[in-house]
Design an enzyme around this catalytic site. Structure first.
Site, PDB file in Angstrom:
ATOM      1  N   ASP A 172      41.563  44.548  22.545  1.00 23.37           N
ATOM      2  CA  ASP A 172      40.509  45.541  22.760  1.00 23.37           C
ATOM      3  C   ASP A 172      39.235  45.226  21.980  1.00 23.37           C
ATOM      4  O   ASP A 172      39.211  44.338  21.128  1.00 23.37           O
ATOM      5  CB  ASP A 172      41.026  46.947  22.405  1.00 23.37           C
ATOM      6  CG  ASP A 172      41.792  46.986  21.080  1.00 23.37           C
ATOM      7  OD1 ASP A 172      41.676  46.036  20.295  1.00 23.37           O
ATOM      8  OD2 ASP A 172      42.484  47.985  20.830  1.00 23.37           O
ATOM      9  N   ASN A 230      48.609  58.470  16.807  1.00 23.29           N
ATOM     10  CA  ASN A 230      48.989  59.301  17.961  1.00 23.29           C
ATOM     11  C   ASN A 230      49.793  58.526  19.001  1.00 23.29           C
ATOM     12  O   ASN A 230      49.935  58.966  20.132  1.00 23.29           O
ATOM     13  CB  ASN A 230      47.735  59.909  18.606  1.00 23.29           C
ATOM     14  CG  ASN A 230      46.776  58.845  19.127  1.00 23.29           C
ATOM     15  OD1 ASN A 230      47.063  57.653  19.062  1.00 23.29           O
ATOM     16  ND2 ASN A 230      45.630  59.263  19.650  1.00 23.29           N
ATOM     17  N   HIS A 240      49.044  55.495  20.220  1.00 23.81           N
ATOM     18  CA  HIS A 240      48.303  54.605  21.137  1.00 23.81           C
ATOM     19  C   HIS A 240      48.603  53.139  20.843  1.00 23.81           C
ATOM     20  O   HIS A 240      48.950  52.768  19.723  1.00 23.81           O
ATOM     21  CB  HIS A 240      46.795  54.899  21.146  1.00 23.81           C
ATOM     22  CG  HIS A 240      46.015  54.465  19.961  1.00 23.81           C
ATOM     23  ND1 HIS A 240      45.316  55.328  19.148  1.00 23.81           N
ATOM     24  CD2 HIS A 240      45.755  53.230  19.452  1.00 23.81           C
ATOM     25  CE1 HIS A 240      44.683  54.662  18.213  1.00 23.81           C
ATOM     26  NE2 HIS A 240      44.931  53.379  18.367  1.00 23.81           N
ATOM     27  N   GLU A 243      45.069  55.542  24.929  1.00 23.22           N
ATOM     28  CA  GLU A 243      45.285  56.825  24.272  1.00 23.22           C
ATOM     29  C   GLU A 243      46.293  57.676  25.049  1.00 23.22           C
ATOM     30  O   GLU A 243      46.520  57.452  26.239  1.00 23.22           O
ATOM     31  CB  GLU A 243      43.944  57.582  24.217  1.00 23.22           C
ATOM     32  CG  GLU A 243      42.863  56.874  23.391  1.00 23.22           C
ATOM     33  CD  GLU A 243      43.019  57.113  21.898  1.00 23.22           C
ATOM     34  OE1 GLU A 243      44.138  57.360  21.417  1.00 23.22           O
ATOM     35  OE2 GLU A 243      41.995  57.045  21.191  1.00 23.22           O
TER      36      GLU A 243
END
Ligand code: GLP
Length: 247
Positions: free
Chosen positions: A68, A137, A139, A144
Site C-alpha cells: 500500500d 481494527n 485491517h 479496512e
C-alpha cells in the site's frame, strides 16, 4: 487454519520473521516478496540487513511488491511507504530498485494505476511470501473493516481508528492522509504463503479475531483462516486474548 508461532517479545518476533523471509530468499533466490510497512516489520528488516551484511542473504534477484501507499504522498516524502521501504530495507541490501514496486501515491488516473499494479503482481506470479502486519481494527494492507472483502488494488478511505493509530508517525493528525491505495484482499490471498507479524497488547483483539473469530469483512484479517498456508508470528502480548484457544 493459521499456524501460530509464539515469540517472547518484539525482538524474538522480528528474528523469527526475518528467519522465515531469509529461508524463502535462500530457497528461491528469484522469489517474489510481498512487503509491508508499519512499525511491526522494522526489526525484521533490520535483521535482514544485518544478515545481508554478513553475506548470508542475496537479494539481487528478488522482486518485491508492497501492499500500500498513502494517496497524495510522493516517494521522496519521508511519510510515504516508498521512502519507508528505501530507508528501512532497499537502500541497505543489493535488491535491484527497478524490481521493487510500491503503489504510486501520486497517480492521477489512479484507477488505471491500480489495475496496472494488479496486472503486474499477477504477471510476476503473485508473491511467494506475503508479509503482513495487522491494524488494531483487523485491517491488512489498508483493507479496512467493511461489509465485503475487497478484490484488487483500490483507493481506500481510511477509518478514524487507523488515522488515529498512524498519527503517531506524523507531526499532527491533520497531516495523516485520509486515503490510501491498497492491494485488495483477493490479491493478498493469491500469495503462496502469508506471514503475519504482530506484537503488543494493542493487537490482541485483532489477533484473536483473525485466528479464532468468524471469517467476516468486519475483521479483514479473518479471511486468512481460509488461506492454505498462513503463519502468524506473535509475541505474548499480542496473543494474550488467545489463552483459552491455545491451551
Ligand atoms: C498501516 C499499514 C499496515 C500495517 C498497519 C499496522 O495501516 N497500512 O500495512 O500493518 O498499519 O501498523 P503497525 O505495524 O505500525 O502497528
Amino acid at each position: 487454519m493459521i499456524s501460530i508461532v509464539r515469540a517472547r517479545d518484539y525482538d524474538d518476533m522480528s528474528r523469527k520473521v526475518a528467519n522465515i523471509i531469509s529461508a524463502q530468499v535462500i530457497l528461491k533466490p528469484n522469489c517474489v516478496l510481498g512487503l509491508a510497512t508499519g512499525s511491526t516489520p522494522i526489526g525484521a528488516y533490520q535483521q535482514l540487513v544485518e544478515w545481508y551484511n554478513k553475506g548470508d542473504i542475496d537479494f539481487s534477484r528478488v522482486v518485491s511488491y508492497n501492499l500500500d501507499e498513502y494517496r497524495g504522498l510522493a516517494g521522496d516524502d519521508p511519510q510515504s511507504y516508498r521512502y519507508f521501504m528505501d530507508h528501512n530495507l532497499f537502500d541497505h541490501v543489493n535488491i535491484d530498485k527497478a524490481n521493487t514496486h510500491v503503489p504510486d501515491g501520486m497517480a492521477e488516473d489512479y484507477e488505471a494505476a491500480c489495475a496496472a499494479y494488479d496486472e503486474a503482481v499477477a504477471a510476476a506470479g503473485y508473491p511467494d511470501l506475503q508479509l503482513l502486519g495487522i491494524g488494531n481494527n483487523g485491517h491488512i494492507g489498508f483493507n479496512e473493516p467493511d461489509d465485503h472483502f475487497s478484490k484488487g488494488t483500490h483507493c481506500v478511505d481510511l477509518t478514524e481508528s487507523t488515522i488515529q493509530a498512524n498519527s503517531r508517525l506524523f507531526d499532527s493528525i491533520d497531516d495523516v492522509p485520509r486515503q490510501a491505495f491498497s492491494m485488495g484482499v483477493q490479491t493478498i490471498m493469491f500469495a503462496k504463503m502469508i506471514l503475519v507479524a504482530a506484537n503488543g497488547e494493542k493487537k490482541a483483539q485483532a489477533v484473536h479475531d483473525m485466528c479464532f473469530g468468524p471469517v467476516t469483512p468486519t475483521c479483514p484479517a479473518s479471511i486468512l483462516q481460509l488461506h492454505p498456508n498462513t503463519v502468524l508470528v506473535a509475541d505474548e502480548a499480542a496473543l494474550s486474548l488467545c489463552a483459552d484457544e491455545l491451551k
